[in-house]
Structures are given as structure tokens and as C-alpha cells.
Design a protein around this motif. Structure first.
Motif, PDB file in Angstrom:
ATOM      1  N   UNK A   1       0.854  -1.188   0.000  1.00 17.41           N
ATOM      2  CA  UNK A   1       0.000   0.000   0.000  1.00 17.41           C
ATOM      3  C   UNK A   1       0.895   1.245   0.000  1.00 17.41           C
ATOM      4  N   UNK A   2       0.781   2.043  -1.047  1.00 11.20           N
ATOM      5  CA  UNK A   2       1.650   3.224  -1.180  1.00 11.20           C
ATOM      6  C   UNK A   2       0.935   4.480  -0.720  1.00 11.20           C
ATOM      7  N   UNK A   3       1.688   5.378  -0.127  1.00 19.21           N
ATOM      8  CA  UNK A   3       1.134   6.675   0.282  1.00 19.21           C
ATOM      9  C   UNK A   3       2.301   7.601   0.508  1.00 19.21           C
ATOM     10  N   UNK A   4       2.010   8.873   0.463  1.00 17.55           N
ATOM     11  CA  UNK A   4       3.066   9.871   0.677  1.00 17.55           C
ATOM     12  C   UNK A   4       2.949  10.381   2.099  1.00 17.55           C
ATOM     13  N   UNK A   5       4.063  10.375   2.832  1.00 15.45           N
ATOM     14  CA  UNK A   5       4.003  10.877   4.205  1.00 15.45           C
ATOM     15  C   UNK A   5       4.697  12.225   4.282  1.00 15.45           C
TER      16      UNK A   5
ATOM     17  N   UNK B   1       5.707  14.957   7.660  1.00 14.55           N
ATOM     18  CA  UNK B   1       5.587  15.102   9.106  1.00 14.55           C
ATOM     19  C   UNK B   1       4.550  16.167   9.477  1.00 14.55           C
ATOM     20  N   UNK B   2       4.184  17.016   8.516  1.00 14.45           N
ATOM     21  CA  UNK B   2       3.230  18.074   8.815  1.00 14.45           C
ATOM     22  C   UNK B   2       1.782  17.625   8.649  1.00 14.45           C
ATOM     23  N   UNK B   3       1.581  16.594   7.816  1.00  7.75           N
ATOM     24  CA  UNK B   3       0.214  16.181   7.518  1.00  7.75           C
ATOM     25  C   UNK B   3      -0.345  15.270   8.600  1.00  7.75           C
ATOM     26  N   UNK B   4      -1.626  15.387   8.871  1.00  2.00           N
ATOM     27  CA  UNK B   4      -2.249  14.535   9.867  1.00  2.00           C
ATOM     28  C   UNK B   4      -3.091  13.456   9.200  1.00  2.00           C
ATOM     29  N   UNK B   5      -3.112  13.465   7.859  1.00  2.00           N
ATOM     30  CA  UNK B   5      -3.987  12.583   7.096  1.00  2.00           C
ATOM     31  C   UNK B   5      -3.358  12.337   5.730  1.00  2.00           C
ATOM     32  N   UNK B   6      -3.355  11.087   5.291  1.00  2.00           N
ATOM     33  CA  UNK B   6      -2.921  10.827   3.908  1.00  2.00           C
ATOM     34  C   UNK B   6      -3.815   9.771   3.297  1.00  2.00           C
ATOM     35  N   UNK B   7      -3.886   9.793   1.981  1.00  4.18           N
ATOM     36  CA  UNK B   7      -4.654   8.785   1.267  1.00  4.18           C
ATOM     37  C   UNK B   7      -3.685   7.919   0.502  1.00  4.18           C
ATOM     38  N   UNK B   8      -3.961   6.621   0.467  1.00  6.63           N
ATOM     39  CA  UNK B   8      -3.113   5.745  -0.335  1.00  6.63           C
ATOM     40  C   UNK B   8      -3.372   6.021  -1.807  1.00  6.63           C
ATOM     41  N   UNK B   9      -2.318   5.836  -2.582  1.00 13.54           N
ATOM     42  CA  UNK B   9      -2.462   6.072  -4.023  1.00 13.54           C
ATOM     43  C   UNK B   9      -2.909   4.805  -4.752  1.00 13.54           C
ATOM     44  N   UNK B  10      -2.869   3.631  -4.079  1.00 14.48           N
ATOM     45  CA  UNK B  10      -3.198   2.395  -4.798  1.00 14.48           C
ATOM     46  C   UNK B  10      -4.073   1.417  -4.011  1.00 14.48           C
ATOM     47  N   UNK B  11      -4.678   1.885  -2.907  1.00 14.35           N
ATOM     48  CA  UNK B  11      -5.544   1.021  -2.099  1.00 14.35           C
ATOM     49  C   UNK B  11      -6.567   1.937  -1.414  1.00 14.35           C
ATOM     50  N   UNK B  12      -7.816   1.490  -1.255  1.00  8.31           N
ATOM     51  CA  UNK B  12      -8.827   2.397  -0.673  1.00  8.31           C
ATOM     52  C   UNK B  12      -8.645   2.593   0.838  1.00  8.31           C
ATOM     53  N   UNK B  13      -7.522   3.223   1.185  1.00  2.00           N
ATOM     54  CA  UNK B  13      -7.186   3.417   2.594  1.00  2.00           C
ATOM     55  C   UNK B  13      -6.762   4.857   2.836  1.00  2.00           C
ATOM     56  N   UNK B  14      -7.294   5.411   3.937  1.00  2.00           N
ATOM     57  CA  UNK B  14      -6.881   6.741   4.366  1.00  2.00           C
ATOM     58  C   UNK B  14      -6.208   6.560   5.724  1.00  2.00           C
ATOM     59  N   UNK B  15      -5.099   7.239   5.942  1.00  2.00           N
ATOM     60  CA  UNK B  15      -4.369   7.084   7.201  1.00  2.00           C
ATOM     61  C   UNK B  15      -4.476   8.363   8.021  1.00  2.00           C
ATOM     62  N   UNK B  16      -4.868   8.215   9.288  1.00  2.00           N
ATOM     63  CA  UNK B  16      -4.903   9.356  10.217  1.00  2.00           C
ATOM     64  C   UNK B  16      -3.755   9.181  11.202  1.00  2.00           C
ATOM     65  N   UNK B  17      -3.041  10.243  11.486  1.00  5.34           N
ATOM     66  CA  UNK B  17      -1.922  10.182  12.429  1.00  5.34           C
ATOM     67  C   UNK B  17      -2.356  10.827  13.741  1.00  5.34           C
ATOM     68  N   UNK B  18      -2.359  10.029  14.822  1.00  6.71           N
ATOM     69  CA  UNK B  18      -2.890  10.502  16.108  1.00  6.71           C
ATOM     70  C   UNK B  18      -1.983  10.142  17.279  1.00  6.71           C
ATOM     71  N   UNK B  19      -2.273  10.702  18.452  1.00  2.30           N
ATOM     72  CA  UNK B  19      -1.638  10.238  19.696  1.00  2.30           C
ATOM     73  C   UNK B  19      -2.149   8.830  19.965  1.00  2.30           C
ATOM     74  N   UNK B  20      -1.295   7.950  20.401  1.00  2.00           N
ATOM     75  CA  UNK B  20      -1.721   6.546  20.546  1.00  2.00           C
ATOM     76  C   UNK B  20      -2.896   6.381  21.519  1.00  2.00           C
TER      77      UNK B  20
END
Ligand code: ATP
Ligand code: MG
Length: 283
Positions: free
Chosen positions: A25-29, A31-50
Motif C-alpha cells: 500500500x503506497x502513500x506519501x508521508x 511530518x506536517x500532515x495529519x492525514x494521507x490517502x493511499x495512491x493504490x488502495x482504498x485506505x486513508x491514514x490518520x496520524x494521532x496520539x496513541x
């Protein structure tokens, strides 16, 4: 699209991202973004405190997440767990100043214990029939005894070096933890299907981590004996060598078993043994 919550920065972040990348699953990270979308899979990533991840998944803000079992159980949200991921292994332990007398858990009766995990600690103490005063602090727990805040601490340990460098001795293991994949209980069919696809990939990656591809040369009259040692997924592949009377055997072996059978393989006449990593493994 499925929404995955992972830790923004900390001890879970790198391995969580690595697992997702190993699933292809590819995505661009950034450090400033809190959210990214994968470029090749229907997945969105949220970056949070654990600490926030179980709550967000329970509320449906995120559909799935990766978090330590210690945090999940402390938050009382074990029901969200889908499966253990095998990384970020650590333990929650009780520790006392290294010069202090300590025989067993009853020595903590009536003592002050500092921790960021009051519920896990309370449950452990109750189980042992010990009553202590639990002081909940959110960080730097290991310095609590040296500044007079507590008699003992209950904190996350992996190698134990932080405890030692703070003059502490680990005396009880309260809880064993590793990273776990969690999911909201009410995913719709579409999201559930994406999760199933993701799990299929995670399993292929996990299987491959322990498995090794093994190649070796053997005299033809030893093939049966060696094949028994290396059953592989079905049975080994056997290719004739240019040299008359010899073959090359290819199979898959579990890394742990490899060290057990290596002597037997050599005794059976195997030569030129190569062991190479496997990237993905579908059974
Ligand atoms: P955040 O800023 O996101 O709240 P944090 O400081 O609470 O982060 P970390 O120290 O990054 O958390 O640890 C996150 C999780 O990683 C822990 O809850 C635990 O499951 C695991 N962990 C903590 N320490 C270790 C360690 N030394 N080795 C392996 N895993 C660890
Ligand atoms: Mg945290």
C-alpha cells in the motif's frame, strides 16, 4: 475508503507504517500532515496520539487502528481487538529502587506506586490481594521514586535499560503487550471487504517473515531423506544439476526450524545450502 488510525510519532509509528508498506500500500508521508490517502488502495491514514486511537475507532471516526495492547486494555476497549501484529513487544512491570528490600508483592502493601496505567495496575494488585496507593502520572514515571513521589513504579519495559539507568529493579511483570489491529464493530459491508483484503495481505507478510526459501545441492540417492526434512508448502522442487547424479532441492523452511535441521541436512549429504528471505507468502 477505509480509515486507519496510527500513532503520529512514537514507538509504534515506524513499524505500523512499515507493515502497511509491506502490504503493497503506497502513500506519501509528510511530518506536517495529519492525514494521507493511499495512491493504490482504498485506505486513508490518520496520524494521532496513541492514547486517542481506541476511542476514535470505537466512535467510528476511524474504522481501524493500530495500538499497543497496554493502551487498549487500559482504556477498557479489548472488544475492538482484531489480531496481534507481533511488533512493539513490551511489558508493563513493577519496579522498586534497586537498594530496597523486596521479597514479594506483599511488600507493596500500603505503598505509593506511580504509573500511567492505573487500571491495569489496580487489576493486578487486586488479583494479588494487595492494596496500594496508585498515583497516576502521564510521563517520566521512572523518576518518581528518586524525587520522592512514589516508593515504586509500574511502567513499560522492553530491554530494561531505562530502569537500570534510573537505579530501579524490575520485580513483577504486570502485563505483556504487543501492537494489535483494532476495528470498529459496525463496519459496513464495503469497509469490511476492504478490511478483509488488508488482513489477507497482512497474513501474507507475517507468514513470510518467519519463512525462508532454502536451496541446496544433494546426491540423487539422498533426495528422499532430505525431502523428509524439508517438506515445504507441499513438497520440495527438484531440478537436475549439470553434474550427473546430483540435484538441486528448493523448499520453504521456518527460520526457527532451520537451525534444528541444518546438522541433519549436512549429515544427509546436502551441500551449498542457501537460505534467502521471502517477501510475501500466500498459502
Ligand atoms: P503518544 O505521543 O502517541 O501518546 P506515547 O509516548 O504515549 O506516545 P510511546 O512511548 O511512543 O507512547 O509508546 C507507544 C506504545 O509502544 C506503547 O503504548 C507500547 O505499547 C509500545 N512501547 C512502549 N515502549 C516500548 C519499548 N521500549 N519497546 C517496544 N514497545 C514499546
Ligand atoms: Mg500516549
Amino acid at each position: 475508503m477505509l480509515r486507519l488510525a496510527i500513532q503520529k510519532s512514537g514507538r509504534l509509528s515506524e513499524d505500523s507504517l512499515k507493515l502497511i508498506r509491506e502490504c503493497g500500500i503506497s502513500f506519501i508521508t509528510s511530518s506536517l500532515k495529519l492525514k494521507t490517502e493511499s495512491t493504490n488502495f482504498p485506505l486513508e491514514i490518520l496520524y494521532l496520539r496513541d492514547d486517542d486511537i481506541p476511542g476514535y475507532v470505537a466512535d467510528g471516526v476511524a474504522d481501524i487502528g493500530i495500538v499497543g495492547e497496554n493502551v487498549l486494555v487500559e482504556e477498557g476497549m479489548q472488544q475492538l481487538a482484531v489480531e496481534q501484529l507481533g511488533f512493539s513487544k513490551c511489558r508493563l512491570s513493577l519496579a522498586v529502587p534497586k537498594g530496597d528490600q523486596y521479597e514479594d508483592i506483599s511488600d507493596l502493601q500500603g505503598k505509593n506506586i506511580a504509573t500511567s496505567y492505573p487500571k491495569l495496575l489496580q487489576a493486578y494488585l487486586e488479583d494479588k490481594g494487595v492494596q496500594a496507593n496508585i498515583h497516576t502520572i502521564s510521563g517520566s514515571v521512572e523518576i518518581a521514586p528518586s524525587i520522592g513521589l512514589a516508593d515504586a513504579i509500574c511502567d513499560i519495559v522492553s530491554s530494561g535499560s531505562t530502569l537500570i539507568s534510573n537505579g530501579l529493579r524490575e520485580v513483577e511483570r504486570v502485563f505483556k503487550s504487543q501492537a494489535v489491529l483494532i476495528a470498529n464493530g459496525g463496519l459496513n459491508d464495503e469497509k469490511q471487504e476492504i478490511l478483509n483484503k488488508l488482513l489477507f495481505r497482512i497474513h501474507a507478510v507475517q507468514r513470510a517473515q518467519k519463512a525462508k526459501y532454502i536451496l541446496l545441492n544433494a546426491p540423487n540417492d539422498k533426495i528422499a531423506e532430505i525431502s523428509e526434512l524439508l517438506p515445504g508448502a507441499k513438497s520440495p522442487s527438484i531440478l537436475p544439476l549439470a553434474e550427473e547424479g546430483w540435484s538441486s532441492l528448493h523448499s520453504v523452511v521456518n527460520e526457527d526450524d532451520f537451525w534444528e535441521i541444518i546438522e541433519k541436512l549436512k549429515a544427509a549429504g546436502a551441500q551449498g545450502i542457501l537460505v534467502v528471505p521471502i517477501e510475501k507468502m500466500i498459502v
